[in-house]
Design a protein around this motif. Sequence first.
Motif, PDB file in Angstrom:
ATOM      1  N   GLY A   1       0.820  -1.204   0.000  1.00 23.29           N
ATOM      2  CA  GLY A   1       0.000   0.000   0.000  1.00 23.29           C
ATOM      3  C   GLY A   1       0.855   1.255   0.000  1.00 23.29           C
ATOM      4  N   LEU A   2       0.533   2.210  -0.876  1.00 25.84           N
ATOM      5  CA  LEU A   2       1.236   3.487  -0.926  1.00 25.84           C
ATOM      6  C   LEU A   2       0.224   4.630  -0.946  1.00 25.84           C
ATOM      7  N   PRO A   3       0.401   5.650  -0.105  1.00 22.99           N
ATOM      8  CA  PRO A   3      -0.431   6.849  -0.236  1.00 22.99           C
ATOM      9  C   PRO A   3      -0.186   7.493  -1.606  1.00 22.99           C
TER      10      PRO A   3
ATOM     11  N   SER B   1      -3.995   7.258   3.315  1.00 25.73           N
ATOM     12  CA  SER B   1      -3.229   6.581   4.358  1.00 25.73           C
ATOM     13  C   SER B   1      -4.141   5.868   5.353  1.00 25.73           C
ATOM     14  N   GLY B   2      -5.239   6.501   5.734  1.00 24.40           N
ATOM     15  CA  GLY B   2      -6.149   5.880   6.694  1.00 24.40           C
ATOM     16  C   GLY B   2      -6.767   4.606   6.163  1.00 24.40           C
ATOM     17  N   TYR B   3      -7.122   4.592   4.874  1.00 22.94           N
ATOM     18  CA  TYR B   3      -7.723   3.393   4.284  1.00 22.94           C
ATOM     19  C   TYR B   3      -6.692   2.273   4.182  1.00 22.94           C
ATOM     20  N   LEU B   4      -5.450   2.616   3.869  1.00 23.83           N
ATOM     21  CA  LEU B   4      -4.393   1.601   3.797  1.00 23.83           C
ATOM     22  C   LEU B   4      -4.186   0.959   5.173  1.00 23.83           C
ATOM     23  N   HIS B   5      -4.268   1.766   6.226  1.00 23.08           N
ATOM     24  CA  HIS B   5      -4.162   1.224   7.587  1.00 23.08           C
ATOM     25  C   HIS B   5      -5.270   0.202   7.828  1.00 23.08           C
ATOM     26  N   GLU B   6      -6.466   0.530   7.370  1.00 27.23           N
ATOM     27  CA  GLU B   6      -7.604  -0.390   7.512  1.00 27.23           C
ATOM     28  C   GLU B   6      -7.364  -1.691   6.759  1.00 27.23           C
TER      29      GLU B   6
ATOM     30  N   LEU C   1       3.331   2.021   3.357  1.00 28.64           N
ATOM     31  CA  LEU C   1       3.951   3.226   3.881  1.00 28.64           C
ATOM     32  C   LEU C   1       2.828   4.133   4.365  1.00 28.64           C
ATOM     33  N   LEU C   2       2.894   4.516   5.631  1.00 30.74           N
ATOM     34  CA  LEU C   2       1.856   5.347   6.228  1.00 30.74           C
ATOM     35  C   LEU C   2       2.490   6.544   6.923  1.00 30.74           C
ATOM     36  N   TYR C   3       1.678   7.585   7.083  1.00 30.30           N
ATOM     37  CA  TYR C   3       2.163   8.778   7.765  1.00 30.30           C
ATOM     38  C   TYR C   3       1.995   8.590   9.267  1.00 30.30           C
TER      39      TYR C   3
ATOM     40  N   ALA D   1       6.472   6.111   7.465  1.00 29.05           N
ATOM     41  CA  ALA D   1       6.993   4.894   8.090  1.00 29.05           C
ATOM     42  C   ALA D   1       6.535   3.653   7.348  1.00 29.05           C
ATOM     43  N   LEU D   2       7.344   2.604   7.436  1.00 27.50           N
ATOM     44  CA  LEU D   2       6.959   1.282   6.968  1.00 27.50           C
ATOM     45  C   LEU D   2       6.090   0.650   8.042  1.00 27.50           C
ATOM     46  N   CYS D   3       4.901   0.183   7.658  1.00 31.33           N
ATOM     47  CA  CYS D   3       3.950  -0.342   8.637  1.00 31.33           C
ATOM     48  C   CYS D   3       3.425  -1.712   8.217  1.00 31.33           C
ATOM     49  N   TYR D   4       3.159  -2.564   9.207  1.00 27.57           N
ATOM     50  CA  TYR D   4       2.567  -3.876   8.965  1.00 27.57           C
ATOM     51  C   TYR D   4       1.920  -4.360  10.254  1.00 27.57           C
ATOM     52  N   ALA D   5       1.110  -5.400  10.141  1.00 22.80           N
ATOM     53  CA  ALA D   5       0.376  -5.906  11.305  1.00 22.80           C
ATOM     54  C   ALA D   5       1.343  -6.381  12.385  1.00 22.80           C
ATOM     55  N   ALA D   6       1.088  -5.966  13.620  1.00 24.85           N
ATOM     56  CA  ALA D   6       2.001  -6.285  14.716  1.00 24.85           C
ATOM     57  C   ALA D   6       2.078  -7.778  14.994  1.00 24.85           C
ATOM     58  N   ASP D   7       0.978  -8.500  14.739  1.00 30.07           N
ATOM     59  CA  ASP D   7       0.980  -9.934  15.019  1.00 30.07           C
ATOM     60  C   ASP D   7       1.394 -10.758  13.803  1.00 30.07           C
ATOM     61  N   GLN D   8       1.888 -10.105  12.761  1.00 29.77           N
ATOM     62  CA  GLN D   8       2.289 -10.814  11.553  1.00 29.77           C
ATOM     63  C   GLN D   8       3.638 -10.279  11.072  1.00 29.77           C
TER      64      GLN D   8
END
Length: 308
Positions: free
Chosen positions: A98-100, A131-136, A147-149, A269-276
């Motif tokens: 996912g990229l904004p 960015s918010g939708y990518l987080h979802e 990549l999220l803000y 920042a580079l972001c991904y699920a904490a449990d994965q």
Amino acid sequence: MSTPTLKQIRFFVAAVDRGSLSRAAAHLNVAQPALSQQIAQLEATLRNPLLGRTARGVHPTEAGQRFYRHARTILRQVDGAVADLTGPGPVIGRVAIGLPTSVSTILAYPLLGRILRDYPGIRPELFESLSGYLHELIARRRLELALLYRDRAEPGLTVQPILREELFLVTKAGADLPAVITMREVAALPLVMPSPTHTLRTMVEAAFDREGLALTVIADVDSLPTMRRIAASGLAAAILPISGLSGLDEDARPGMIRIVAPTITRPLALCYAADQPLSGPAALVADLMVGEVRRLVEDGAWGNAILL
């Protein structure tokens, strides 16, 4: 009680990912009736309808969304186990990224070029959105990474800061544009900004609020190309990073003025699920993504960005 098969799980994930049974069947190279039968058997096993059918395609039900998160994790773990036991070899697998939009304009082409050129066994799936939708989508396990803000971890989300970029006033180009403009002066200008739920909007409003100032927003626009065009025309100004103007021809570029007293920056920042935790192809793509971002910053292509 019977147990779902890997085939059923793969067929279900493909149907959700493509939003259509016919497209999923074509992707899997199977007949649509066979795919439908496998998904029906899966629904019977789980005693829940997983897909809602409409004239436009299929979508996961509430139960389907819950099972989809587990299904993506199961398939990722199976692929990782196979790769671990079969030993060294070409990296193979799908990676959903996912990229904004403002980041995609500068990063998408070099990143995909690097993956397709050097790692042909990886099939990237690129999502460009807010960015918010990518987080979802990360929370729903639709994306492996994005990549999220963000600059700090959140519940369920691992955050690895990469850079911080400065925001500028974007307006009609002209030889008489000043080099800098204060936040108080910006507050008096008519602006087009993303909708109030957009990360950029909330970040900018918070920066102005800390200075006791309010924005003069005359239109909410969730489209980067439209915001750039309005700013270039002089109808209203916008507040964007330099990366948001990447790819524009010189004659189409609006003017940019540095905002000071104080400056406004936002983290990426580079972001991904904490449990994965990232592994296999996803971990490799994450390294490539961070490497391309660093290269663009070091080459001066990312404007005033500072690596963290």
